[in-house]
Design a protein around this motif. Structure first.
Motif, PDB file in Angstrom:
ATOM      1  N   LYS A 151       0.818  -1.222  -0.083  1.00  0.00           N
ATOM      2  CA  LYS A 151      -0.167   0.087  -0.024  1.00  0.00           C
ATOM      3  C   LYS A 151       0.862   1.205  -0.084  1.00  0.00           C
ATOM      4  N   SER A 196       2.768   1.882  -3.667  1.00  0.00           N
ATOM      5  CA  SER A 196       1.520   2.206  -4.560  1.00  0.00           C
ATOM      6  C   SER A 196       1.206   3.782  -4.133  1.00  0.00           C
ATOM      7  N   GLU A 197       1.123   4.206  -3.079  1.00  0.00           N
ATOM      8  CA  GLU A 197       0.908   5.602  -2.623  1.00  0.00           C
ATOM      9  C   GLU A 197       2.011   6.442  -3.225  1.00  0.00           C
ATOM     10  N   ALA A 213      -2.946   0.084  -7.085  1.00  0.00           N
ATOM     11  CA  ALA A 213      -2.643  -1.125  -5.940  1.00  0.00           C
ATOM     12  C   ALA A 213      -2.295  -2.512  -6.947  1.00  0.00           C
ATOM     13  N   THR A 214      -2.842  -2.499  -7.952  1.00  0.00           N
ATOM     14  CA  THR A 214      -2.741  -3.669  -8.725  1.00  0.00           C
ATOM     15  C   THR A 214      -1.746  -3.594 -10.031  1.00  0.00           C
TER      16      THR A 214
END
Length: 241
Positions: free
Chosen positions: A115, A118-119, A125-126
């Motif tokens: 997480k 990705s941020e 997120a995928t």
């Protein structure tokens, strides 16, 4: 007399530090900022790029410019933000031009990002990311151990690319590197540092640089941690006033 883009950057920086724009907040669009400062959108874009390099804001394609969620103002911690750029993000190969720079690739794999990754990279997120681990050598002497996370959508990486220069590979793909947000710290050597050759014994000092690097359009493309032997490492910063 200061350039106009620096004047705009100074104004936005002051607004962020004063709390007018809070961490995670979407800022006014570039046209509105240009109107507020009676300037052009190009000037605003250059000002925002400066703040991106300083680690205060980031740009998300199709959405706008945001104050970094992990930014902490001077008023809260007495520091000039959390991170600041040191020298240019040239990488080991370009920094050591004229010397023999090689790499021992320990890992090249892909997985779904955490997480936080990705941020930081501003990706879904995928969307898969590369996991890169390698030991860098300069003139056959250990220079650093690098652990890097990079979106697979940025470029195609192979073991051969990793044995050379990743940044050089990006430049060949016509990807322009704008800057990095870097945090420099000291750490006590771990067992992994011994195994990678960065340290001789557990607990001895290790120089650590954590960084988040951006392309010219503000898109983050790399999260990395580099660990350096304390006996052979130093940092040079060019300061312009």
């Amino acid at each position: 007399m200061a350039y106009k883009y620096k004047e705009v950057a100074d104004g936005i920086r002051a607004d962020i530090k004063s709390g007018k724009y809070v961490p995670g907040e979407l800022m006014p669009d570039q046209n509105q900022i240009a109107k507020n400062y009676n300037t052009t959108r190009i000037t605003v874009h250059k000002a925002l790029q400066l703040l991106i390099v300083e680690g205060m804001v980031y740009s998300k394609r199709g959405s706008g410019t945001y104050v970094r969620k992990d930014y902490i103002s001077d008023d809260k911690n007495g520091k000039s933000g959390e991170v600041s750029p040191i020298d240019k993000p040239l990488g080991a190969t370009l920094t050591n031009q004229g010397k023999k720079v090689t790499s021992k690739v320990l890992e090249l794999s892909a997985r779904i990002p955490t997480k936080r990754e990705s941020e930081q990279l501003i990706i879904p997120a995928t969307e898969p990311v590369y996991v890169i681990r390698r030991v860098r050598y300069v003139n056959d002497v250990i220079f650093a151990y690098e652990h890097t996370i990079m979106p697979t959508s940025i470029t195609t990486l192979t073991k051969k690319v990793l044995e050379g220069s990743i940044y050089g590979h990006l430049l060949k793909d016509n990807l322009s590197i704008e800057g990095s947000h870097r945090r420099v710290s000291a750490d006590a050597a771990s067992q992994e540092d011994i195994e990678t050759g960065i340290a001789e014994k557990v607990g001895e000092p290790v120089l650590v640089i954590n960084q988040l690097s951006y392309l010219a359009d503000g898109q983050p493309f790399e999260i990395s941690e580099s660990r350096f032997p304390y006996k052979t490492s130093s940092i040079t910063a060019d300061i312009t006033l």
